[in-house]
Design an enzyme around this catalytic site. Structure first.
Site, PDB file in Angstrom:
ATOM      1  N   LYS A  13      -4.368   1.691  -8.151  1.00  0.00           N
ATOM      2  CA  LYS A  13      -4.282   3.013  -8.793  1.00  0.00           C
ATOM      3  C   LYS A  13      -5.005   4.052  -7.945  1.00  0.00           C
ATOM      4  CE  LYS A  13      -3.846   0.966 -13.386  1.00  0.00           C
ATOM      5  NZ  LYS A  13      -4.497   0.508 -14.619  1.00  0.00           N
ATOM      6  N   GLN A  15     -10.273   0.735 -17.294  1.00  0.00           N
ATOM      7  CA  GLN A  15      -9.457  -0.473 -17.143  1.00  0.00           C
ATOM      8  C   GLN A  15      -9.814  -1.501 -18.218  1.00  0.00           C
ATOM      9  OE1 GLN A  15      -6.928  -0.676 -14.961  1.00  0.00           O
ATOM     10  NE2 GLN A  15      -6.371  -2.747 -15.570  1.00  0.00           N
ATOM     11  N   ASP A  51      -3.547   7.140 -20.160  1.00  0.00           N
ATOM     12  CA  ASP A  51      -3.043   5.818 -20.544  1.00  0.00           C
ATOM     13  C   ASP A  51      -2.182   5.895 -21.814  1.00  0.00           C
ATOM     14  OD1 ASP A  51      -3.576   3.477 -19.085  1.00  0.00           O
ATOM     15  OD2 ASP A  51      -5.696   3.494 -19.649  1.00  0.00           O
TER      16      ASP A  51
HETATM   17  N1  GUN Z   1      -5.046  -3.339 -18.427  1.00  0.00           N
HETATM   18  C1  GUN Z   1      -3.791  -3.807 -18.301  1.00  0.00           C
HETATM   19  N2  GUN Z   1      -2.898  -2.792 -18.319  1.00  0.00           N
HETATM   20  C2  GUN Z   1      -3.616  -1.668 -18.467  1.00  0.00           C
HETATM   21  C3  GUN Z   1      -3.260  -0.288 -18.551  1.00  0.00           C
HETATM   22  O1  GUN Z   1      -2.088   0.105 -18.514  1.00  0.00           O
HETATM   23  N3  GUN Z   1      -4.312   0.581 -18.686  1.00  0.00           N
HETATM   24  C4  GUN Z   1      -5.592   0.173 -18.773  1.00  0.00           C
HETATM   25  N4  GUN Z   1      -6.523   1.096 -18.933  1.00  0.00           N
HETATM   26  N5  GUN Z   1      -5.946  -1.094 -18.701  1.00  0.00           N
HETATM   27  C5  GUN Z   1      -4.958  -2.000 -18.550  1.00  0.00           C
END
Ligand code: GUN
Length: 300
Positions: free
Chosen positions: A54, A98, A121
């Site tokens: 990311k 995350q 998100d």
């Molecule tokens: N963990 C797995 N997928 C995601 C996501 O799309 N966003 C976040 N913040 N954590 C994750």
């Protein structure tokens, strides 16, 4: 039948090229640089690899990007204070913590602490609620990526029988809600959601025109469970081993080899939904930056 491969990698690249141009324009014409902070707690290898990807993408697109690495034993209070700091930071338009988080930290408290206007998100209940009633909002990145793949692969969704396997808050529930809505270009489908309580899974998977699998278990859908001509979106990313060079060996929730023989189109793993999720996070951040700058946007 040889299935068409819906490449998330290629579609992602297309969208990233569009975003890169948009970011350049935002900077030149409006003096706006999209800002994204990613917060990682601990060193879970999958989470480290997602957050790194990311950050790299944000950097490549010309964002202002900040990475916060917190130790596994950070207190909930310190994490909430950090979120508060970025809620108040005008150079940041997107905050991503995350998941999963260590057990001593409440994911619910963390999600609720993020300003919904920076919740790229799309996990905050304000955004979830707006999504359900069809108002502009941040749409969670994986469902948004699935919609974009269906649109760009010219899949006829309106009127289709869509079967979703999995009911998570991150994928199954939101994708089902979005696909049943009267929205263009992708929506207006008849949606069935299967889960661990489903009595006869085969009955449902066999009649799907579009099958979206987010079960979280490797290869649960096999060729004998689908009909000829189905379009299959495989959301699963399962680590089933390691190469001698130490790289993770991945597979989806769908048994690609047997299902591709019957499918009209299918997404691969890796290179399918995964890259799309990151790309849609970038798109949400760009839309957020436009919203904060008072420019026309899709989220507010
Ligand atoms: N963990 C797995 N997928 C995601 C996501 O799309 N966003 C976040 N913040 N954590 C994750």
């Amino acid at each position: 039948m040889g299935a068409k491969i819906i490449s998330g990698k290629e579609i992602s690249q297309e969208i990233r090229n569009e975003l890169k141009k948009e970011v350049q324009e935002l900077k030149e014409k409006h003096g706006v640089t999209p800002g994204l902070v990613t917060i990682l707690v601990g060193e879970n290898p999958a989470s480290v690899s997602y957050v790194t990807a990311k950050q790299r993408t944000a950097h490549d697109l010309g964002f202002h990007s900040v990475q916060e690495n917190l130790p596994e034993d950070v207190s909930e209070e310190n994490l909430l204070n950090l979120i508060k700091k970025y809620n108040e930071d005008p150079s940041i338009h997107g905050i991503l913590v995350q998941l999963p988080l260590p057990k001593h930290i409440s994911e619910q408290k963390v999600i609720y602490a993020i300003d919904p206007r920076k919740d790229v998100d799309g996990f905050h209940p304000v955004n979830v609620g707006k999504m359900v009633i069809g108002e502009p909002c941040f749409i969670p990145c994986t469902p948004a990526g699935i919609l974009e793949m269906l649109a760009r692969a010219d899949v006829e969704v309106s009127g289709a029988e869509v079967v979703v396997v999995g009911r998570s808050n991150i994928v199954g529930k939101p994708v089902a809600i979005l696909l049943m809505q009267k929205r263009k270009p992708v929506g207006n489908a008849t949606v069935t959601v299967c889960h661990t309580g489903t009595r006869d899974m085969l009955f449902h998977t066999k009649r799907a025109d579009i099958l979206i699998v987010a079960a979280g278990r490797p290869k649960v859908i096999t060729g004998d469970m689908v009909k000829e001509g189905v379009v299959v979106i495989d959301v699963g990313v399962n680590r089933i081993g390691t190469t001698p060079e130490g790289k993770a060996i991945l597979c989806g929730d769908v048994d690609f080899d047997s299902v591709k023989e019957k499918a009209a189109a299918i997404t691969p793993v890796p290179g399918g939904v995964g890259p799309m999720t990151i790309t849609m996070l970038m798109k949400n951040t760009v839309e957020s930056a436009k919203m904060w700058a008072g420019l026309p946007n899709e989220v507010g």
